[in-house]
Structures are given as C-alpha cells and as structure tokens.
Design a protein around this motif. Structure first.
Motif, PDB file in Angstrom:
ATOM      1  N   TYR A  11       1.486 -46.502 -21.889  1.00 46.37           N
ATOM      2  CA  TYR A  11       1.014 -45.856 -20.649  1.00 46.37           C
ATOM      3  C   TYR A  11      -0.502 -45.689 -20.680  1.00 46.37           C
ATOM      4  O   TYR A  11      -1.098 -45.654 -21.765  1.00 46.37           O
ATOM      5  N   TRP A  15      -2.663 -40.795 -18.277  1.00 46.76           N
ATOM      6  CA  TRP A  15      -1.256 -40.394 -18.125  1.00 46.76           C
ATOM      7  C   TRP A  15      -0.773 -39.754 -19.424  1.00 46.76           C
ATOM      8  O   TRP A  15      -0.103 -38.716 -19.417  1.00 46.76           O
ATOM      9  N   ARG A  18      -1.774 -36.213 -20.070  1.00 49.62           N
ATOM     10  CA  ARG A  18      -1.048 -35.209 -19.299  1.00 49.62           C
ATOM     11  C   ARG A  18       0.433 -35.136 -19.692  1.00 49.62           C
ATOM     12  O   ARG A  18       1.006 -34.053 -19.844  1.00 49.62           O
ATOM     13  N   TYR A  19       1.091 -36.316 -19.823  1.00 51.41           N
ATOM     14  CA  TYR A  19       2.551 -36.309 -20.016  1.00 51.41           C
ATOM     15  C   TYR A  19       2.995 -36.768 -21.408  1.00 51.41           C
ATOM     16  O   TYR A  19       4.183 -36.682 -21.720  1.00 51.41           O
ATOM     17  N   ASP A  21       2.915 -35.860 -24.588  1.00 52.55           N
ATOM     18  CA  ASP A  21       3.629 -34.995 -25.530  1.00 52.55           C
ATOM     19  C   ASP A  21       5.065 -34.749 -25.087  1.00 52.55           C
ATOM     20  O   ASP A  21       6.012 -34.911 -25.862  1.00 52.55           O
ATOM     21  N   GLU A  22       5.220 -34.356 -23.835  1.00 51.22           N
ATOM     22  CA  GLU A  22       6.567 -34.028 -23.336  1.00 51.22           C
ATOM     23  C   GLU A  22       7.428 -35.291 -23.218  1.00 51.22           C
ATOM     24  O   GLU A  22       8.638 -35.257 -23.450  1.00 51.22           O
ATOM     25  N   PHE A  23       6.766 -36.437 -22.895  1.00 49.46           N
ATOM     26  CA  PHE A  23       7.514 -37.689 -22.762  1.00 49.46           C
ATOM     27  C   PHE A  23       8.043 -38.123 -24.137  1.00 49.46           C
ATOM     28  O   PHE A  23       9.198 -38.535 -24.260  1.00 49.46           O
ATOM     29  N   GLY A  43       8.277 -48.511 -16.425  1.00 50.49           N
ATOM     30  CA  GLY A  43       7.564 -47.278 -16.068  1.00 50.49           C
ATOM     31  C   GLY A  43       6.100 -47.361 -16.460  1.00 50.49           C
ATOM     32  O   GLY A  43       5.202 -46.955 -15.707  1.00 50.49           O
ATOM     33  N   ASP A  46       4.260 -49.757 -14.205  1.00 50.60           N
ATOM     34  CA  ASP A  46       4.022 -49.081 -12.923  1.00 50.60           C
ATOM     35  C   ASP A  46       2.837 -48.114 -13.037  1.00 50.60           C
ATOM     36  O   ASP A  46       1.957 -48.088 -12.172  1.00 50.60           O
ATOM     37  N   GLU A  50      -0.472 -48.539 -10.851  1.00 52.60           N
ATOM     38  CA  GLU A  50      -0.652 -47.595  -9.755  1.00 52.60           C
ATOM     39  C   GLU A  50      -1.618 -46.455 -10.052  1.00 52.60           C
ATOM     40  O   GLU A  50      -2.446 -46.100  -9.230  1.00 52.60           O
ATOM     41  N   LEU A  51      -1.465 -45.874 -11.251  1.00 54.63           N
ATOM     42  CA  LEU A  51      -2.112 -44.590 -11.466  1.00 54.63           C
ATOM     43  C   LEU A  51      -3.535 -44.675 -11.989  1.00 54.63           C
ATOM     44  O   LEU A  51      -4.362 -43.841 -11.674  1.00 54.63           O
ATOM     45  N   GLU A  54      -6.416 -44.499  -9.501  1.00 53.78           N
ATOM     46  CA  GLU A  54      -6.560 -43.413  -8.525  1.00 53.78           C
ATOM     47  C   GLU A  54      -7.620 -42.417  -8.962  1.00 53.78           C
ATOM     48  O   GLU A  54      -7.746 -42.091 -10.137  1.00 53.78           O
ATOM     49  N   TRP A  57      -6.731 -39.295 -11.075  1.00 55.54           N
ATOM     50  CA  TRP A  57      -6.438 -39.577 -12.474  1.00 55.54           C
ATOM     51  C   TRP A  57      -7.728 -39.794 -13.246  1.00 55.54           C
ATOM     52  O   TRP A  57      -7.857 -39.383 -14.382  1.00 55.54           O
ATOM     53  N   GLU A 223      -4.627 -25.899 -19.294  1.00 57.47           N
ATOM     54  CA  GLU A 223      -4.732 -26.891 -18.222  1.00 57.47           C
ATOM     55  C   GLU A 223      -5.911 -26.608 -17.302  1.00 57.47           C
ATOM     56  O   GLU A 223      -5.979 -27.098 -16.194  1.00 57.47           O
TER      57      GLU A 223
END
Lengths: 319, 103
Positions: A11, A15, A18-19, A21-23, A43, A46, A50-51, A54, A57, A223
């Motif tokens: 990823y 990304w 932000r995500y 650790d939890e992912f 994923g 994508d 996409e991200l 932006e 991000w 955060e």
C-alpha cells in the motif's frame, strides 16, 4: 519481513501511516487463503491508483513527516542538553571561570553558548506548547490511556529533585553515608562520592531518555495534524507547520552553540593547555575525553536536527 | 455522496454501514458480523478499501485504537446515507416481490 508485513507494504506510504498498524492486526486474524492475498493485491493496487494522488492524502503524508521532523528536533535538543551539562560540569567552578573574566574572546564564546541555550529553550517551548496543549486536550476527550506516559517527564524531574535533595543532605552531613566526603580535596574523589555522582548522572540521563521516549510515543500516536492555530493578522496555520518555524530556530541555535563551543574550547586550550590535561570532566574524568564527548554529542544532535528539518522541508515542498 | 457512487465498493460499504448500525466495531468484528448476517465474507483488502472511502467521505469515524485494533462508528451523515439506501432497497424489494408471480 513476514508475509503480512510485506502485504501491508504494497500500500502507499500515506495509507500505511494511517491504516498500516490496524490492517496488519486484522491480517493476523484473517489471512487464511490465497484468495485473501489476491484480495489484498487488488486493494493495494486500488489504493496506489486512487489515493496517492489525492491532495488530502498528500497533506496527511506531509503532516506525518512534519510530526517526525518535530520529534527528531526535540530528541536532538534533549541530547544537546545532555552535552551542555557535560560542558558546564567541567567549566563550572574551574580555573576557566576567572580566565573568562579576563579573556574577552573566551567570554564572548561562552556568552554565545548561554544566549543560544536560552533561544533554543524558548523555541522549543513556543513550538511545543500549542502541540502539547492540543494533544493533551484531545487525549482527555478521547480518554486515551497512553496519556499517562506524559507523567514520565514529571516523574523523571521529581526523581532528579529527590536525588539532588538527598545529595545536598549528605553534603551538609544531615544524613551520614559511610565513605562519603562532603568536600573533595586534592582532586581525588573517593569511591563513595564517585558512586553518588554517578547515580545523579544516571538519574538525569535515564530520566531524559525515558521522557523523550514517552513524548515520542504520545505524539506519534496522536492524530493531531489538521488542527490550526489562529495567528493575529495571518491566515490560520496547521500546528506542525507552525512548530516547524521554532524547530528551525532551535536547530540554528544548536548549530551556533556547537560552533561557539568549538571556538571556546580552542581559545581555552590556547590560553591554558595545562587545564585540558587534567581531570575536570564529570566524575573527575579526563577533561579532554569529556570535552571530546561533548563536541561529538553536540555535533551528532545538531546533525540529526538538520536532517529532520531537511526531511520536513522536502515534505512541504512535495505536498 | 451516495453509496452508489462507490462503484465496486458500494456493496461492501453498505454491508459495513449496516454492521456499524449496531454500534462501534473494529475490522475483524465487522468481517465476522457481515459473514454471520449475510454469508458474504469480505476480503481484508476489500474491507479496508471500503473503510478508507467511507472515512474519507465522513460517513464513518475512527475511534481511539484499542491495542492495535481501531474501532469505527457511524457519523450522522453515515446514518442518513444508510437510512436512505436501506429505504431504497426496501422499496425495490417490496416492488420486486409484488411484481413477481406468486409461487
């Protein structure tokens, strides 16, 4: 790097920040079949497509990098303080003090170090206060348990104060410690005194390291980033962007102090080379070794702060 | 933004929002919940692709992490979007069932 870690690294970095650790925690529970791996590939593709383009991000990425910058400069500043204490230990109450009263250049170099330390401290306080206030306020409203880590600097300070009070009590012989001499004579420090002083240095260094680690943990988990600071007559500015200015000032002050310490050491050595062959360092250690340690630590911390700033500036330019 | 704007992520988004209607949940709890509720097992990549978009659109909100798991909850906008979508689905289901020949 295991499979889960490798999959998360597919990823985009913003990304992951932000995500990630939890992912990864999710993958520990539900990565069962090759279809799951394929699903993660899609994923990640994508997210890459996409991200990463932006603007929000990119902004998040910039905030994360600025946060790391601020933390690096803060850590460098703490290391610089430790080096500064080492310098003060052998300059304080030494024959260098009367020498500075007669040698204008030596005195100017020392004054530069003192002024630099005040500027660096003010910069750290000005840059850190709005951040600390916002992080504590947000942590209180979200009932974050790791807020307790912010008590570590307080405990470290209390431990240092208690130890110092204990030393003062021993020095005035209000309490008796076998083998401890209130006044060290002939430059020979007894073992008990040496152990006692080593204790204080250890309490100070461990406290500084633990406090820095605690602050680093709390800030990196926070955060905070999108909050803005209203400045009179200017457009609002994000907290980390605001802190970048004082971090720059603190780094410049460190560089100036580093340069002034080199000049001061050179002037002192030129005037009284005999003093540098003595044992005026902490715990009556070699003056030369102590001064070399001070310079190395100052140089490393100034370099680290410059690296952090360059990283932060690059993030701002690419956002 | 409507849920149908999420393209291939619209179904997972609806499933996630429906799961969160019960209360805040972290990723694995959502996956289990959705599997129990519908028999559909969302892959981890699909789940987080949809979560990312939902959070960005402000339909869900991340809560403070518990250990390494982070729970999410519906926002007011999320509740509205879910309600609208479920009403639409309800209308489609009712119409479809009405038009179907009786068994």
């Amino acid at each position: 790097m295991n499979l889960r870690n490798w999959l998360v690294h597919l990823y985009p970095r913003a990304w992951r920040d932000r995500y990630g650790d939890e992912f990864e925690a999710l993958l520990e529970e539900c990565l069962h079949t090759p279809l799951d791996v394929l699903d993660i590939f899609l994923g990640a593709l994508d997210a890459q497509l996409e991200l990463s383009h932006e603007s929000n991000w990119r902004l998040m990425n910039m905030n994360n990098k600025l946060r790391t910058t601020i933390l690096i400069v803060f850590t460098a500043y703490i290391a610089f303080i430790i080096a500064g204490f080492s310098l003060v230990t052998f300059a304080d109450d030494s024959p260098l003090v009367p020498l500075m009263q007669t040698n204008a250049a030596l005195s100017a170099a020392w004054t530069t170090i003192e002024v630099g330390s005040v500027i660096a401290l003010l910069a750290v306080v000005i840059g850190g206060a709005p951040l600390a206030w916002t992080i504590i306020r947000r942590a209180l409203t979200s009932q974050r348990k790791d807020l307790r880590l912010l008590l570590v600097p307080l405990y470290a300070f209390l431990a240092l104060m208690l130890y110092t009070a204990f030393m003062v009590a021993a020095a005035f012989e209000w309490i008796h410690i076998p083998g401890l001499q209130p006044v060290v004579q002939n430059g020979v420090m007894p073992l008990a005194n040496r152990l006692f002083m080593t204790g204080e240095i250890l309490v100070f260094i461990l406290g500084a390291v633990a406090s820095t680690f605690a602050v680093w943990k709390v800030v990196s988990r926070s955060e905070v980033g999108q909050e803005t600071l209203p400045l009179p007559g200017k457009p609002t500015i994000r907290l980390y962007e605001f802190a970048f200015g004082p971090a720059l000032v603190a780094t410049c002050a460190m560089l100036v102090m580093f340069a002034a310490t080199i000049v001061w050491g050179w002037l002192a050595f030129s005037a009284r080379p005999d003093l540098f062959s003595g044992n005026m360092g902490p715990l009556m250690s070699s003056t030369r070794a102590s001064f070399a340690f001070t310079l190395i630590l100052m140089g490393l911390s100034s370099g680290a702060a410059c690296f952090g700033l360059a990283r932060g500036r690059s993030a701002q330019n690419h956002s | 933004m409507k849920l149908t704007d999420y393209g291939r992520f619209s179904d997972p988004a609806l499933l996630i929002l429906s799961s969160l209607a019960e209360g805040p949940k972290h990723g694995y709890a959502m996956m289990s919940d959705i599997e129990t509720m519908t028999g559909i097992r969302l892959g981890p990549g699909t789940l987080y692709g949809a979560l990312t978009r939902l959070e960005k659109a402000g339909l869900i909100q991340a809560l403070p992490a518990e250990s390494r798991r982070r729970p999410y909850r519906l926002t007011a906008e999320g509740i509205t979007a879910l309600r609208e979508q479920l009403k639409l689905l309800q209308k489609i289901a009712a119409t479809g069932l009405k038009w179907l020949p009786t068994e």
